[in-house]
Motif scaffolding. Structure first.
Motif, PDB file in Angstrom:
ATOM      1  N   SER A  24       0.836  -1.210   0.000  1.00  0.00           N
ATOM      2  CA  SER A  24       0.000   0.000   0.000  1.00  0.00           C
ATOM      3  C   SER A  24       0.868   1.256   0.000  1.00  0.00           C
ATOM      4  CB  SER A  24      -0.921   0.010   1.225  1.00  0.00           C
ATOM      5  OG  SER A  24      -1.863  -1.032   1.139  1.00  0.00           O
ATOM      6  N   ARG A  27       2.153   2.005  -3.428  1.00  0.00           N
ATOM      7  CA  ARG A  27       1.131   2.620  -4.303  1.00  0.00           C
ATOM      8  C   ARG A  27       0.951   4.095  -3.977  1.00  0.00           C
ATOM      9  NH1 ARG A  27      -2.206  -2.332  -3.742  1.00  0.00           N
ATOM     10  NH2 ARG A  27      -3.192  -1.257  -1.990  1.00  0.00           N
ATOM     11  N   ASP A 216      -4.455   0.390   3.285  1.00  0.00           N
ATOM     12  CA  ASP A 216      -4.351   1.625   2.492  1.00  0.00           C
ATOM     13  C   ASP A 216      -4.454   2.864   3.380  1.00  0.00           C
ATOM     14  OD1 ASP A 216      -4.042   0.208   0.188  1.00  0.00           O
ATOM     15  OD2 ASP A 216      -6.109   0.418  -0.494  1.00  0.00           O
TER      16      ASP A 216
END
Ligand SMILES: NC(=O)c1ccc[n+]([C@@H]2O[C@H](COP(=O)([O-])OP(=O)(O)OC[C@H]3O[C@@H](n4cnc5c(N)ncnc54)[C@H](OP(=O)(O)O)[C@@H]3O)[C@@H](O)[C@H]2O)c1
Length: 283
Positions: A24, A27, A216
């Protein structure tokens, strides 16, 4: 590593990027563009996250590396050199844990926690921090845990390893502050990743009563905190309250409570008799 460049360019290096919080963070960091070096053992996981990083606008590089092997910093440095990159930001997210009585868990499995959570993290941090200090830019984002705020009976080595990570990170934060290099320690509570199953922690009462955060969400908070130059990031209210309670509740009350919450009904007595906890020596 999958690409090469003639010029040395700054890269974000995410260690433990194949899944979970590291994936996460990769990203989230990818939104800033530039090279992102993804490190873990699983080639398949790295290939998947590389595609996600590319889709988010960055240039992924993958390094398949077992951090339990020796000379990890030299091996990673060689990969960076080959691709014309330098480590501008290091994210240490690789970590393992084990729930159970210290006398009943295999010693070598517990020492592996020290090898990964402490030795590999320290080696990579100390190696790459030198270059950051010389360049007066960049920094390190280490994954600690709310477990870093107290000893953890029932997960003794893991809690101790996270205590090390936080202490080490906060000391380095202060050392690096005058020269503009950030060292941030992110300390989440339970996060919904494979870690909870792999460590056995997910089945204990403690990890059932505390809410599980999304990886996330944790990654967003951790990365934002790091970019803001913060020493410590504790994502979520429940983790903040747990960290606060760990600091103010006397150990004489806190430790038996953690021990109790971390036990499961079928657990055996730590004396090694093979009898159930409570039906043997335990009170
Ligand atoms: N999940 C939680 O509840 C929680 C809470 C607080 C703190 N944390 C901490 O957050 C960090 C990330 O945890 P997570 O939940 O994302 O765990 P995870 O989902 O199990 O991911 C762990 C990552 O570490 C890598 N890794 C493990 N052993 C490795 C080795 N020997 N060499 C190279 N890479 C290795 C794994 O990749 P490969 O298997 O492909 O190598 C994977 O990418 C850890 O430090 C953990 O202690 C987790």
């Amino acid at each position: 590593m999958t690409a090469a460049s003639a010029e040395s360019r700054p890269a974000v290096v995410v260690v433990g990027a194949s899944r979970g919080i590291g994936r996460s963070i990769a990203r989230v960091a990818a939104r800033e563009g530039g090279p992102i070096v993804l490190v873990a053992r699983s080639r398949e996981g790295l290939t998947e996250v590389a595609a996600e990083v590319r889709a988010a606008g960055a240039e992924p590089f993958t390094v398949v590396l077992d951090l339990m092997s020796g000379d990890v910093a030299q091996l990673l440095q060689a990969e960076l050199d080959r691709s014309g990159l330098y480590c501008d930001v290091l994210v240490n997210s690789a970590g393992i844990g084990l729930r159970g009585a210290a006398t009943l868990l295999p010693v070598e499995d517990q020492i592996r926690i020290v090898d990964l959570n402490i030795r590999a993290l320290s080696e990579l941090t100390l190696h790459f921090l030198k270059g950051m200090a010389a360049r007066k830019r960049g920094g390190v984002l280490n994954l600690g845990s709310i477990a870093s705020f107290t000893p953890g009976p029932g997960m003794a080595i893991y809690y101790a390893s996270k205590g090390f990570v936080r202490s080490f990170s906060e000391a380095l934060y202060t050392e690096m502050l005058p020269i503009g290099v950030t060292v941030t320690c992110a300390c989440p509570g339970p996060v919904a990743t494979e870690f909870l199953e792999l460590s056995g922690a997910g089945k204990s009462m403690l990890f059932k009563v505390l809410p599980r955060l999304d990886a996330d969400y944790v990654a967003e908070r951790a990365w934002r905190g790091f970019r803001a130059g913060r020493r410590l990031v504790i994502p979520g209210m429940s983790a903040k309250l747990t960290a606060l309670a760990s600091s103010v509740v006397p150990s004489a009350l806190m430790l038996p409570l953690i021990a109790r919450l971390q036990r499961r009904s079928g657990d055996l007595c730590p004396c090694g008799s093979g009898k159930r906890y409570g039906n043997c020596c335990g009170k």
